[in-house]
Design an enzyme around this catalytic site. Structure first.
Site, PDB file in Angstrom:
ATOM      1  N   GLN A 180       9.779  -0.269  -0.463  1.00 18.11           N
ATOM      2  CA  GLN A 180       8.558  -0.984  -0.087  1.00 18.11           C
ATOM      3  C   GLN A 180       8.521  -1.252   1.417  1.00 18.11           C
ATOM      4  OE1 GLN A 180       9.138  -3.647  -4.060  1.00 18.11           O
ATOM      5  NE2 GLN A 180       7.702  -4.513  -2.610  1.00 18.11           N
ATOM      6  N   ARG A 202       6.949 -10.182  -7.419  1.00 16.28           N
ATOM      7  CA  ARG A 202       5.513 -10.372  -7.233  1.00 16.28           C
ATOM      8  C   ARG A 202       5.197 -11.767  -6.690  1.00 16.28           C
ATOM      9  NH1 ARG A 202       0.813  -7.666 -11.000  1.00 16.28           N
ATOM     10  NH2 ARG A 202      -0.765  -7.803  -9.395  1.00 16.28           N
ATOM     11  N   CYS A 203       5.973 -12.161  -5.697  1.00 13.21           N
ATOM     12  CA  CYS A 203       5.659 -13.430  -5.052  1.00 13.21           C
ATOM     13  C   CYS A 203       6.371 -13.505  -3.720  1.00 13.21           C
ATOM     14  CB  CYS A 203       6.061 -14.613  -5.924  1.00 13.21           C
ATOM     15  SG  CYS A 203       7.810 -14.951  -5.945  1.00 13.21           S
ATOM     16  N   GLU A 254      -0.392 -11.301  -5.657  1.00 18.32           N
ATOM     17  CA  GLU A 254       0.544 -11.987  -6.539  1.00 18.32           C
ATOM     18  C   GLU A 254       0.015 -13.277  -7.149  1.00 18.32           C
ATOM     19  OE1 GLU A 254       3.379 -11.795  -3.328  1.00 18.32           O
ATOM     20  OE2 GLU A 254       3.176 -13.939  -3.046  1.00 18.32           O
TER      21      GLU A 254
END
Ligand code: CDP
Length: 795
Positions: A222, A369-370, A739
């Site tokens: 990523q 996802r945060c 998110e």
């Protein structure tokens, strides 16, 4: 001639179909396992079956003797090259291949490189490792107990299993608030481990070319630029001789931010063998060894006035980070933003104590996802808020409204020091309550109770910080957090845009083109977006923490504006007027006094290569690096209604209403997709997803039979609504969204179940809220803890 129609050209606000789906739905994506290089070899990893054990010896002779085996690497061979350990993003060290001990089940012990993956796997099975088992530690209570075995005995000056002890806030002010409180509401919770589990596991193909000295690595990353910097530092290779290519990525969710041992060993193997070496992690490897999330224990207290005003908050958190502290987090926020909690509430004083510990589990604490620990922070916040409303006997919606930061209170300093800048929290709540039919549901609930039916309603409201940095406050390994975009407008008016972000399914190829279309009037379909190749993309910090739109998206707007500024000069030249007399409307410059006389952006592009003003550099391209002044603070209100079956403990979602305010929406359809995906994950966390460890440290949840991914079959429908409060500092007014629903969603579901159990004495059931837990709570009237078991003397 007039301005182009923004929606027709696929600009901001257009629900443009995702261009990347053309290849994805045809099965033509180019994922790492699709990449095949000439002469490529394959690597497999032998992992530890034990959670904690000393390595007495490793016998690799049988593996070496197998036909087709090219290389066997152990911790010892890595240590000879000073590569047995690597630094983590949070200034800890992590074993690449174990030398002294194994510290979690699934830890990497030996790597085999062979002609094909099956030979490599067979060779792994022929390796004999003699382990001396040590007592495993599976939770922080064991880890902190007196006389607990030292997990990180490899580290000098590490006398216990504590990683950090940190506190923030106003302790004495908070103590005063509690002394003055009419009511003190307390709750204890555990947020269990979960795993981002992207459908595509991690992998790498390292390709070292001795003749050019260039190392090319295809990587499921990523953040390719950060990885290039890390490889340069760890492997001591010159950075310009390293090229990281992140091809299509089948989901990341934070799982593909860290550097994993498989990446490092495949690189060394390629350098030693001078051949491309591919490593593709299997499903179990991904689930048991890569970055887990959550695993935090919380004790929270709210000091309350009788009229509902929150006077102060205390939070005490203990996070289980596993055997290595690999959480990727900005160094100045050592606990990873748990203190972003309560940002949407106006609270005079707050104090937080945070502790992180080592255990014999895979490295955990990565953000799934945060942004770092925001999911846990918001879950705790909203569980505490509901418990407090219940303790005061107040309506849970009203209690929130009383304590919200008001629309005219911005900019607002949160109790732990963040600065929020915009929002309409009350309006979002109103939209949500109206949509769910709040008062009607409360009536239905009362009526249903008379017939023994258990209905519940849960609310979760939160604002979360998205878009690290700014560079003043955020860095990773000293590299300041900003992002970048490079735009090349060709002679024909078509364009190529590259950014330092890296999409893993979020649709950047679609939405970045929409920002350029909005700024320049070039149709989105005329713009190609590329990301993920460090030899071509400008340096950026990658995609995680929903930072792409707040930072890289802003850079896209800024570089488009630079292009427009140059195009304006060209327009003045073409129109034979001074620049001051040039006006702009979407896609076109015109003469202020004669609006009919104008030139299109495409005509300016052609002139940039064929008819530029004297003294102007030819071409129409530029780069922008964007350092945001602040984080963006989207707001969300999620409201769930459920029915609990008292006979079985099964709970069904009746409705879920979501109201999201992510500022200006670039692509409403993609935004809705992001919210639906996040709510699906939130539902899974609340309802079914379970990674735990037995007393021996065996990971329960090492495959998709035990660790359940939600499918359309189980997932309820979601009803989406929007409020738009533009971000005051973002060039196009956008805030992050990726998110929000995964962060704010879980509390709505859990609050609804607890609300259905109101009056039974049950204040908490830890996630996943399995039916058997609900049933037990109903039978006993007691809270249900989800903390993993502790090994007893009987074993
Ligand atoms: O960093 P990441 O891409 O995961 O998250 P994000 O910046 O929140 O964006 C997720 C997707 O939603 C991207 O394609 C964005 O361009 C899109 N988005 C949008 O259309 N409007 C917004 N206000 C925020 C995001």
């Amino acid at each position: 001639m007039t301005a182009v129609d923004e929606i027709k050209i696929g600009g901001m606000g257009a629900s443009r179909r995702r261009v990347e789906d053309n290849r994805f739905i045809r099965g033509k994506g180019n994922y790492i396992d699709d990449v095949v290089l000439p002469g490529m070899l394959h690597m497999e990893i032998l992992r530890s079956p034990l959670a904690h054990a000393r390595i007495r010896s490793i016998d690799t002779s049988k593996a070496w003797a197998m036909p087709g085996v090219r290389l066997v690497l152990t911790g010892e061979t890595m240590a000879a090259r000073n590569l047995a350990w690597m630094p983590t993003l949070s200034y800890d060290t992590q074993a690449v291949l174990a030398t002294d001990k194994v510290r979690f089940q699934g830890q990497e012990v030996v790597c085999v490189v062979a002609d094909d993956p099956y030979i490599a796997k067979d060779a792994c099975e022929a390796i004999v490792v003699d382990y001396e088992p040590l007592p495993p530690i599976v939770n922080p209570m064991q880890s902190l107990a007196q006389g607990a075995p030292l997990i990180r005995d490899d580290k000098e000056n590490q006398a216990d299993n504590v990683i950090y002890d940190w506190e923030v806030g106003d302790k004495s002010g908070t103590d005063r608030a509690f002394a003055e409180a009419d009511v003190v509401s307390k709750i204890e919770l555990f947020y269990p481990r979960s795993h981002p589990s992207p459908l595509e596991t991690c992998g790498s193909i390292a390709d070292f070319n001795r003749s050019t000295s260039k190392l090319t690595v295809y990587l499921t990353s990523q953040a390719p630029h950060i990885i290039r910097a890390a490889v340069a530092l760890v492997a001591e290779l010159p950075e310009h001789m390293i090229r990281i290519i992140a091809p299509d990525i089948g989901g990341g969710f934070g799982n593909k931010v860290p550097v994993y041992p498989g990446y490092v060993v495949s690189i060394l193997a390629s350098i030693l063998l001078e051949k491309p070496v591919k490593w593709i992690e299997d499903r179990t490897g991904n689930l048991i060894s890569t970055g887990f999330a959550r695993d935090v224990y919380l004790r929270g207290e709210l000091a309350l006035r009788k009229d509902g005003k929150i006077l102060g908050v205390r939070m005490n958190t203990t996070a289980d980070h596993g055997a290595f502290f690999s959480d990727a987090q900005p160094s100045k926020f050592k606990i990873g933003l748990m203190h972003s909690a309560f940002a949407c509430y106006d609270i005079p004083s707050a104090h937080l104590v945070a502790r992180g510990v080592y255990t014999n589990k895979a490295p955990g604490g990565v953000a799934y996802r945060c942004s770092f620990r925001v999911t846990e922070a918001m879950f705790f916040q909203e569980r505490m808020v509901q418990a407090a409303a219940d303790d005061l006997g107040m309506d849970q919606a009203e209690f929130r409204r009383i304590n919200f930061v008001r629309d005219d209170d911005f900019p607002h300093r949160t109790p732990w020091g963040f600065l929020t800048d915009s929002g309409q929290y009350g309006k979002c709540l109103d939209v949500g309550l109206e949509a769910i039919g709040y008062q009607d549901f409360l009536e239905q609930k009362k009526e249903a109770a008379k017939r023994g039916r258990l209905l519940g309603i849960g609310i979760s409201t939160m604002t979360e910080p998205l878009g690290a940095g700014n560079s003043r406050e955020y860095d990773i390994l000293g590299i300041k957090m900003f992002d970048s975009a490079e735009l090349k407008v060709h002679m024909t008016g078509k364009a190529l845009l590259r950014t330092g972000a890296k999409s893993q399914g979020q649709g950047h190829e679609t939405t970045w083109a929409q920002i350029v279309a909005h700024e320049l009037g070039i149709p989105a379909e005329d713009i190609v977006v590329e990301e993920g190749d460090t030899d071509t993309a400008p340096f950026g910090m990658g995609t995680y923490a929903s930072r792409s739109t707040p930072v890289a998206g802003a850079a896209v707007a800024m570089v488009s504006r630079k292009i427009r500024a140059k195009a304006r000069k060209i327009a003045a030249h073409l129109l034979e007027i001074s620049e001051e007399d040039v006006e702009w409307e979407l896609g076109r410059f015109y003469v202020r006094s004669q609006p009919d006389r104008g030139v299109t952006i495409q005509e300016c592009a052609a002139a940039a290569y064929s008819n530029m003003p004297d003294g102007m550099e030819p071409g129409l391209d530029n780069t922008a690096y964007y350092d945001p002044p602040n984080l963006t603070w989207p707001f969300a209100c999620y409201i769930a209604t459920v029915e609990v079956d008292p006979e079985t403990g099964v709970w069904d979602v009746l409705r879920l209403v979501a109201v999201d305010d992510c500022g200006v929406r670039i692509n409403p359809m993609i935004v809705e997709g992001q919210i639906m995906g996040g709510l699906t994950e939130a539902y899974a966390m609340a309802n079914m997803q379970f990674i735990t460890f037995d007393a021996e440290g065996n990971c329960i949840g090492s495959n998709f039979t035990d660790y359940l991914l939600p499918t359309s079959w189980e997932t309820p429908g979601f009803e989406l609504h929007e409020v738009v409060t533009p971000c005051p500092h973002h060039p196009i007014g956008a805030k992050g969204i990726g998110e929000c629903a995964a962060v704010g969603g879980p509390a709505a579901f859990v609050n609804a179940v607890i609300d259905a159990l109101k009056g039974t004495g049950v204040r908490n059931i830890d996630m996943p809220v399995f039916p058997d837990r609900v049933y037990e709570a109903l039978q006993t009237g007691m809270d249900i803890s989800g903390a993993p078991p502790v090994r007893t003397d009987e074993g």
